[in-house]
Design a protein around this motif. Sequence first.
Motif, PDB file in Angstrom:
ATOM      1  N   VAL A  21      36.127  35.302  37.876  1.00 27.10           N
ATOM      2  CA  VAL A  21      37.467  34.842  38.190  1.00 27.10           C
ATOM      3  C   VAL A  21      38.155  36.191  38.829  1.00 27.10           C
ATOM      4  CG1 VAL A  21      39.771  34.398  37.379  1.00 27.10           C
ATOM      5  CG2 VAL A  21      37.682  33.081  36.524  1.00 27.10           C
ATOM      6  N   LEU A  22      37.998  37.198  38.172  1.00 24.10           N
ATOM      7  CA  LEU A  22      38.413  38.485  38.640  1.00 24.10           C
ATOM      8  C   LEU A  22      38.118  39.030  40.103  1.00 24.10           C
ATOM      9  CD1 LEU A  22      39.988  41.367  37.312  1.00 24.10           C
ATOM     10  CD2 LEU A  22      37.800  42.032  37.695  1.00 24.10           C
ATOM     11  N   LEU A  23      36.718  38.861  40.478  1.00 23.12           N
ATOM     12  CA  LEU A  23      36.177  39.272  41.647  1.00 23.12           C
ATOM     13  C   LEU A  23      36.556  38.315  42.528  1.00 23.12           C
ATOM     14  CD1 LEU A  23      32.715  40.806  40.479  1.00 23.12           C
ATOM     15  CD2 LEU A  23      34.776  42.077  41.189  1.00 23.12           C
ATOM     16  N   VAL A  24      36.390  37.141  42.544  1.00 18.63           N
ATOM     17  CA  VAL A  24      36.721  36.121  43.456  1.00 18.63           C
ATOM     18  C   VAL A  24      38.039  36.133  43.643  1.00 18.63           C
ATOM     19  CG1 VAL A  24      36.640  33.675  43.916  1.00 18.63           C
ATOM     20  CG2 VAL A  24      34.532  34.758  42.924  1.00 18.63           C
ATOM     21  N   SER A  25      38.873  35.915  42.760  1.00 12.80           N
ATOM     22  CA  SER A  25      40.429  36.114  43.129  1.00 12.80           C
ATOM     23  C   SER A  25      40.794  37.422  43.915  1.00 12.80           C
ATOM     24  CB  SER A  25      41.414  36.064  41.926  1.00 12.80           C
ATOM     25  OG  SER A  25      41.143  37.124  40.828  1.00 12.80           O
ATOM     26  N   GLU A  26      40.400  38.338  43.883  1.00 15.60           N
ATOM     27  CA  GLU A  26      40.472  39.686  44.354  1.00 15.60           C
ATOM     28  C   GLU A  26      39.881  39.421  45.816  1.00 15.60           C
ATOM     29  OE1 GLU A  26      41.929  43.329  45.395  1.00 15.60           O
ATOM     30  OE2 GLU A  26      42.254  42.171  43.455  1.00 15.60           O
ATOM     31  N   ALA A  27      38.979  38.965  46.114  1.00 11.49           N
ATOM     32  CA  ALA A  27      38.185  38.961  47.232  1.00 11.49           C
ATOM     33  C   ALA A  27      38.904  37.921  48.130  1.00 11.49           C
ATOM     34  CB  ALA A  27      36.615  38.406  47.145  1.00 11.49           C
ATOM     35  N   VAL A  28      39.481  36.859  47.704  1.00  9.77           N
ATOM     36  CA  VAL A  28      40.099  35.819  48.430  1.00  9.77           C
ATOM     37  C   VAL A  28      41.495  35.969  48.655  1.00  9.77           C
ATOM     38  CG1 VAL A  28      38.339  34.019  47.923  1.00  9.77           C
ATOM     39  CG2 VAL A  28      40.489  34.379  46.705  1.00  9.77           C
ATOM     40  N   GLY A  29      42.079  37.166  48.021  1.00 10.27           N
ATOM     41  CA  GLY A  29      43.455  37.435  48.140  1.00 10.27           C
ATOM     42  C   GLY A  29      44.425  36.624  47.281  1.00 10.27           C
ATOM     43  N   ALA A  30      43.854  36.156  46.187  1.00  6.39           N
ATOM     44  CA  ALA A  30      44.979  35.299  45.322  1.00  6.39           C
ATOM     45  C   ALA A  30      45.853  36.022  44.592  1.00  6.39           C
ATOM     46  CB  ALA A  30      43.965  34.696  44.290  1.00  6.39           C
ATOM     47  N   SER A  31      46.915  35.367  43.881  1.00  5.96           N
ATOM     48  CA  SER A  31      47.990  36.151  43.389  1.00  5.96           C
ATOM     49  C   SER A  31      47.480  37.009  42.231  1.00  5.96           C
ATOM     50  CB  SER A  31      48.908  35.110  42.885  1.00  5.96           C
ATOM     51  OG  SER A  31      48.298  34.448  41.717  1.00  5.96           O
ATOM     52  N   GLU A  32      48.180  38.113  42.081  1.00  5.83           N
ATOM     53  CA  GLU A  32      47.865  38.953  41.112  1.00  5.83           C
ATOM     54  C   GLU A  32      47.722  38.429  39.611  1.00  5.83           C
ATOM     55  OE1 GLU A  32      50.142  42.628  40.640  1.00  5.83           O
ATOM     56  OE2 GLU A  32      50.151  42.924  42.990  1.00  5.83           O
ATOM     57  N   SER A  33      48.314  37.229  39.412  1.00  6.25           N
ATOM     58  CA  SER A  33      48.136  36.595  38.008  1.00  6.25           C
ATOM     59  C   SER A  33      46.663  36.199  37.746  1.00  6.25           C
ATOM     60  CB  SER A  33      49.258  35.578  37.869  1.00  6.25           C
ATOM     61  OG  SER A  33      48.914  34.472  38.908  1.00  6.25           O
ATOM     62  N   PHE A  34      46.050  35.650  38.888  1.00  6.27           N
ATOM     63  CA  PHE A  34      44.450  35.334  38.691  1.00  6.27           C
ATOM     64  C   PHE A  34      43.619  36.533  38.278  1.00  6.27           C
ATOM     65  CE2 PHE A  34      45.845  31.538  41.213  1.00  6.27           C
ATOM     66  CZ  PHE A  34      45.525  30.684  40.264  1.00  6.27           C
ATOM     67  N   VAL A  35      44.025  37.717  39.091  1.00  7.51           N
ATOM     68  CA  VAL A  35      43.264  38.890  38.653  1.00  7.51           C
ATOM     69  C   VAL A  35      43.411  39.386  37.395  1.00  7.51           C
ATOM     70  CG1 VAL A  35      42.986  41.231  39.510  1.00  7.51           C
ATOM     71  CG2 VAL A  35      43.334  39.537  41.274  1.00  7.51           C
ATOM     72  N   VAL A  36      44.529  39.238  36.875  1.00  3.53           N
ATOM     73  CA  VAL A  36      45.134  39.828  35.714  1.00  3.53           C
ATOM     74  C   VAL A  36      44.394  38.640  34.505  1.00  3.53           C
ATOM     75  CG1 VAL A  36      46.843  39.838  33.891  1.00  3.53           C
ATOM     76  CG2 VAL A  36      47.342  40.738  36.085  1.00  3.53           C
TER      77      VAL A  36
END
Length: 70
Positions: A21-36
């Motif tokens: 979740v961390l890597l995919v959300s960072e790669a696609v530019g998802a909101s910071e809440s997904f990264v967190v």
Amino acid sequence: MNRTTVALVAAFGAVVLGLTVLLVSEAVGASESFVVVGGVVALAGVGVLTGVVMRLPDPNEGEHGSSDHA
């Protein structure tokens, strides 16, 4: 399957899921809440893994206690 095996599998799965979740959300530019959320899940998995491993018996201890042979 005993409880230790289930806990190890669940904790490892949490680490893999959290990192995914961390890597995919960072790669696609998802909101910071997904990264967190991915980071928190991964860290929780690492914490559970650490706790489970700490509870495992020491493989160096035999029937006669510690095997410190200098």
